[in-house]
Structure formats: C-alpha cells, structure tokens
Design a protein around this motif. Sequence first.
Motif, PDB file in Angstrom:
ATOM      1  N   GLY A   1       1.055  -1.240  -0.086  1.00 54.43           N
ATOM      2  CA  GLY A   1       0.332  -0.364  -0.056  1.00 54.43           C
ATOM      3  C   GLY A   1       0.753   1.479   0.180  1.00 54.43           C
ATOM      4  O   GLY A   1       0.407   2.302   0.553  1.00 54.43           O
ATOM      5  N   GLY A   2       2.061   1.132  -0.379  1.00 59.23           N
ATOM      6  CA  GLY A   2       2.646   1.799  -0.252  1.00 59.23           C
ATOM      7  C   GLY A   2       4.011   2.537   0.320  1.00 59.23           C
ATOM      8  O   GLY A   2       4.493   3.266   1.085  1.00 59.23           O
ATOM      9  N   VAL A   3       3.700   1.806   1.744  1.00 52.70           N
ATOM     10  CA  VAL A   3       3.615   2.850   3.296  1.00 52.70           C
ATOM     11  C   VAL A   3       4.928   1.202   4.105  1.00 52.70           C
ATOM     12  O   VAL A   3       5.576   1.124   4.365  1.00 52.70           O
ATOM     13  N   VAL A   4       3.428   0.638   4.354  1.00 50.02           N
ATOM     14  CA  VAL A   4       4.241  -1.010   5.380  1.00 50.02           C
ATOM     15  C   VAL A   4       4.956  -1.634   4.312  1.00 50.02           C
ATOM     16  O   VAL A   4       5.046  -2.800   2.945  1.00 50.02           O
ATOM     17  N   PRO A   5       6.823  -2.078   5.155  1.00 51.09           N
ATOM     18  CA  PRO A   5       7.908  -2.573   4.121  1.00 51.09           C
ATOM     19  C   PRO A   5       6.965  -3.910   4.158  1.00 51.09           C
ATOM     20  O   PRO A   5       6.843  -4.821   4.943  1.00 51.09           O
ATOM     21  N   ALA A   6       7.962  -4.815   2.909  1.00 51.98           N
ATOM     22  CA  ALA A   6       6.974  -6.575   2.829  1.00 51.98           C
ATOM     23  C   ALA A   6       7.879  -7.162   3.647  1.00 51.98           C
ATOM     24  O   ALA A   6       7.950  -7.656   4.865  1.00 51.98           O
ATOM     25  N   GLN A   7       8.975  -6.711   4.472  1.00 55.14           N
ATOM     26  CA  GLN A   7       9.802  -7.619   5.254  1.00 55.14           C
ATOM     27  C   GLN A   7       9.616  -7.575   6.800  1.00 55.14           C
ATOM     28  O   GLN A   7       9.124  -8.495   7.325  1.00 55.14           O
ATOM     29  N   ALA A   8       8.241  -5.983   6.643  1.00 52.35           N
ATOM     30  CA  ALA A   8       8.308  -6.635   8.306  1.00 52.35           C
ATOM     31  C   ALA A   8       6.929  -7.842   7.825  1.00 52.35           C
ATOM     32  O   ALA A   8       6.648  -8.160   9.048  1.00 52.35           O
TER      33      ALA A   8
END
Lengths: 327, 259
Positions: A172-179
Amino acid sequence: MERTARARELRLELSILGVFIGIFLIFLIGSPDTFTRFDIYYSFMSTIPFSGIMALAITLVIISGEMDLSFPSIMGFSGWVFAKLSNVLIDSGTNPNLTILLAALCCFATGIIAGYMNGTLVVKVRIPSLVATIGTMFFWRGLVNVCGQGFGESLVPVNETFLFKVFVGRLGGVVPAQAIWFLVLTAAFWLILKRHRFGGHVLLVGDNFESARMMGIRVNRIKMIVFMQMGFFASLAGILASLEVTYLWPSMGEGYLLRTLAAVFVGGTSVFGGVGTIFGTFIGAIIIGSLEGGIVAIGLTGFWTQLIYGLIIVVSLSIYSYFRRRE
Amino acid sequence: MRMAERNNAQTLVSMVEIQKSFGKVNVLKGVNFEVGKNEIVGLVGDNGAGKSTLIKILTGVHQPNEGEIYFKGEKITIHSVARSRELGIETVYQEQALSEQQTMWRNIFMGREITNRFGFLKVEEEKKETEDILRKQMGFTSKAITTDSIVKSLSGGEKQGIAIGRALYFNADLIILDEPTMGLSLAETRKVLDFVKNIKEKGKSAIFISHNIYYVYPVADRFVILDRGNVAGRFLKAEITQDELVEKMVRLAKTGKMS
Ligand SMILES: Nc1ncnc2c1ncn2[C@@H]1O[C@H](COP(=O)(O)OP(=O)(O)O)[C@@H](O)[C@H]1O
Ligand SMILES: [Mg+2]
C-alpha cells in the motif's frame, strides 16, 4: 505459584510485555513528537525484520540445546552469492525476473548447505556447537573476503522485478514487505514450536537428549534440521537486507550476532535449552531493534546506547531467573 | 524342567544360556531367565551381580556374546532399543526417560505423538488421553496434578508412575523396572509398588529389579536371585516366606552359597 506450563508461559510473556511497554512509555514521554508520528515506526519496520527473522531461527537452535555463532557470516556469504550471481546473470543478458529468482534459489541453497555443515560438525564429528560455529563463523566470513576482495555489489539491476517487491516492496505504498514477512514467520514459528511434532521434538531434545533418544525420537535428525533452517533464514535475511538498500556490503552481517542473541534472551528463552518462547523473541527483537533509534530520539547521544542495552538485558534476565528459581 | 518351561505357551520371554563379558570381565556366565505371561518377576541380587546387564540385553542396549532369546515362542535378536520397543518391551529407569521441563502430555506422547497427516499435533486428543491415563490407569487423584503440569513439579514416585503409565498405555507386554525405587522416600516407594501391582492387574508382565527384598517380595510372583553372573536360586512366592528369602540372601552374601 502455579506449576502448569501455561502459567509459566503467561508469567514469562507478561513480564516481557511489561518490559516492552515500559520502554515504549519512556520513549513516548521522552520524545512525544517522534513517537506519535509514523516515521519512526516505518523505520523500525524496515530494519528490525533482518535480525528479527534470524532471531526466530536461532530461538529453535537454542531451545534444541545448541548454539550457532556463524549465522551472521552465513547471511554475509549467501547474500554475496545472491548479489554476485544477480550481476553475472544480468551481464550475460538474462531477464531480471529470472535472474533474481535463480539468484535467490542459489542463495537459499548456500544457506542450507552452510547449516548442513554446522549440523554435521556437531552431530557427526561431535564438536560442541559453540566451538564448531566459531570455526564456521570465520570460514564463511573469510570466504566473502576472498571471493569478493572487499568489493560490494550493486543490486539496482533487479530492483524493478516482481520478487524484489515481494521481498522488500512497500505494501500500500507504506508498509515494508519485510515487516509482513517477519509477522508471518513469527506466526509460523509459533505454530511449529507449539503445535507441530517437529517443534515438540526440538523441545524434548533440548530438555533431555538421552530421554528423547530412548523414547525413539531421531535426535540427530532433529539437530540437523535445526541447523539447516538457521542457515536458510540467515540467507533470507541476507537477501532482504541487501535488497532493502539495493547494495551488498561485503561486511553485511557484522554486528548482528550479539543483538540477535540479545533479542532471544531478553525475550525469555532459556540458554540451557528445552524451553523458549517465540512470542518473547518477537518482542525481544522489537525491543533491541528500537533501542538505538529511541535513545537518540529522546535526546541522549549514541554513546548511551550500549549502556542501556546492557541495563535492559541484565534487568530482564534477572526477572526471568527469579521466576525460574521459584518454580 | 527348564526346557519344558521355555516351550510353554505361558512363557512371554526366555533368555537361554546368556553370556556377556566386557573385555576380560565375565559379567554373565550362562544365565537362564524367563518371564511368564502376566507374571511379575523379582530379579534380586547384590550390586554388581549383573542384573542391569541382563535386562539391557533384553532392551537392546547390549548384545550377548553367547545365548539365545525367545519372545512369544519365537527366536529373536534385539539389535536396538527401537527394536525392543517394537516388540513391546519398555524400560522404566529412575527419572531418566522423562523431560523435566515439559508438560505431562508431551511426556506421555514423547516420540509417539498423535498428529494429523501434516505432522501437526492433536493437542486436545493427547491431553484427553493423558487425563485418562492419570485418573483411570494410574489413579492420580490430586487436583494439583493436571495434564498441563510440568514434570519437574512432580515427586519421584509420581514420575515413576508416569513412566509406567506411559508404558501401559502403549501396550507394552513386558515392563522392566530397574531399581525404580532408588532414592525415593518410603511413602514414594509405596506409590511405585502400587503402580507395579497395577501392571499385574492390567494383565501385563514385569521384571522388577531391586536389591531390597522387602520391596520386591509383596509385588512379585516369583524371584530370581543373581549372584556374580550366575543364577543362584529361583523361588515361587508360594515356596518361600519373605524372611526365608532374606535369610538366604544374607547367607549368600556371607558364604557365597545359598544353603
Ligand atoms: N558397559 C560396561 N562396561 C564394563 N563393565 C561393565 C559395564 N556395565 C556393567 N559392567 C560391570 O558388570 C558388572 C555387573 O554390573 P551390573 O549389571 O550393573 O550389576 P547390577 O545391576 O546387578 O548392580 C559390574 O562389575 C560392572 O562394573
Ligand atoms: Mg543395576
């Protein structure tokens, strides 16, 4: 004091949560501006998962009664394989999407083989894991130095690929995938440890090796798998950490060892094996990973970081030790 | 007479002319030993007589140098601990086969978990079975002991109870107890003796090793006395009183002869 497993776990996890909330309250009071805005959490979410994922994996190793000091070097070497192979393939005209897929697979294979080596040294050659993995720690780090000659590798050529977005894109443009990966893997590790036969065997092997063997558990196989999954997740962390900055530093992994172990122990897992908590490691990784940023944000200089690390580790371990003795 | 016994349908296991040496030391010098179906055999003798060595041959820990083993009438070799368990022989050691920091239910199902086909544990089912073993099989009444209790919090006698209950649950035909009362208080020992009686009631067999005849006598059907690697005597309980048995043991220790 109630002596069921559930009561013991609850005590442990509540105290970890207590430490966690305490620290964040201090941050919030010390620097309300920083800690009421999204930016700092964004920064935590993009950096904590690298060591957090390795902390999950090393938790299993420690519960099984072993130790692995080589995972940061495995991260470094398999990461180097990933980056080098990416560049070689791109230079030979391979499609970037295929390149990153092949490079990632080779990177995973490298990590698993490195873990297999650790397992073999411990299970077959019978070197205590603490010592064996000091050896392999130097070996893999040395291999990066020899192969890479101190040069880094750019990963810009693969930063438009699909897999790149899967690994370190922004949801969504904000949450890093690694998280997201870190969260999903935490749930998976929890499930494996608590609800799967394999996790049960890891607990039993770490608790009483002889009795596990007498009851027919394939103890050596369990230890091999434990070291191999450590290698695998170190290589995954290597991919994530290098893709995040689209560059592979030849020193990647250095500095991760003690912080990752600190996360596990602050999380409440016992150094003696046989007991441990994935939830604790998850919180522990967040605590350790957010300290440095938090300390600077509340206006102390970076010089304070280590002192506060030390305090938190000693205090939390004292709490757990107090509970264990009263059991 | 011994040959006749061996071929008897009532015999569960028989060990024939077993010899075992460690290096130059002859520990077992041709021992004949059998256990009947639903029989509790007391294996007694001084420390170092070779009792543990004899039963470790049955549990697959040691291989005999000479001799044969028959189980349910068939000649067998027991090359590993796993093989012995497959046959239905379980050993209960003092505290050894339990994981102290784990829960009761994990201990009961250690190595033989109930899982779905992906290997995920059916925890509720394991707990329910454990509850049954605790309350019905072993007769634990204390509310403080639950399926979720950590084994470390149990007393020594209760731990032995769990180990015996586990063996019974998995349908062992022969349960071997090697000095199960060692280091236990009197009250705890009594509990263990009750568990041994339970084995008899469940229709199974047991070998009960101890050097204390006062513990063995009340629960065993038959006694085999081992002395420096030889069988020095065998008695049915009906043939001998407790005091006579003790007297024979004392004489054996003093003179090296039974009578
Ligand atoms: N693994 C072994 N290696 C060498 N000697 C052994 C071994 N196990 C037992 N022994 C010897 O065999 C003898 C009988 O021992 P054991 O069977 O343990 O006797 P018991 O159980 O009747 O006390 C002792 O003298 C002991 O020292
Ligand atoms: Mg013995």
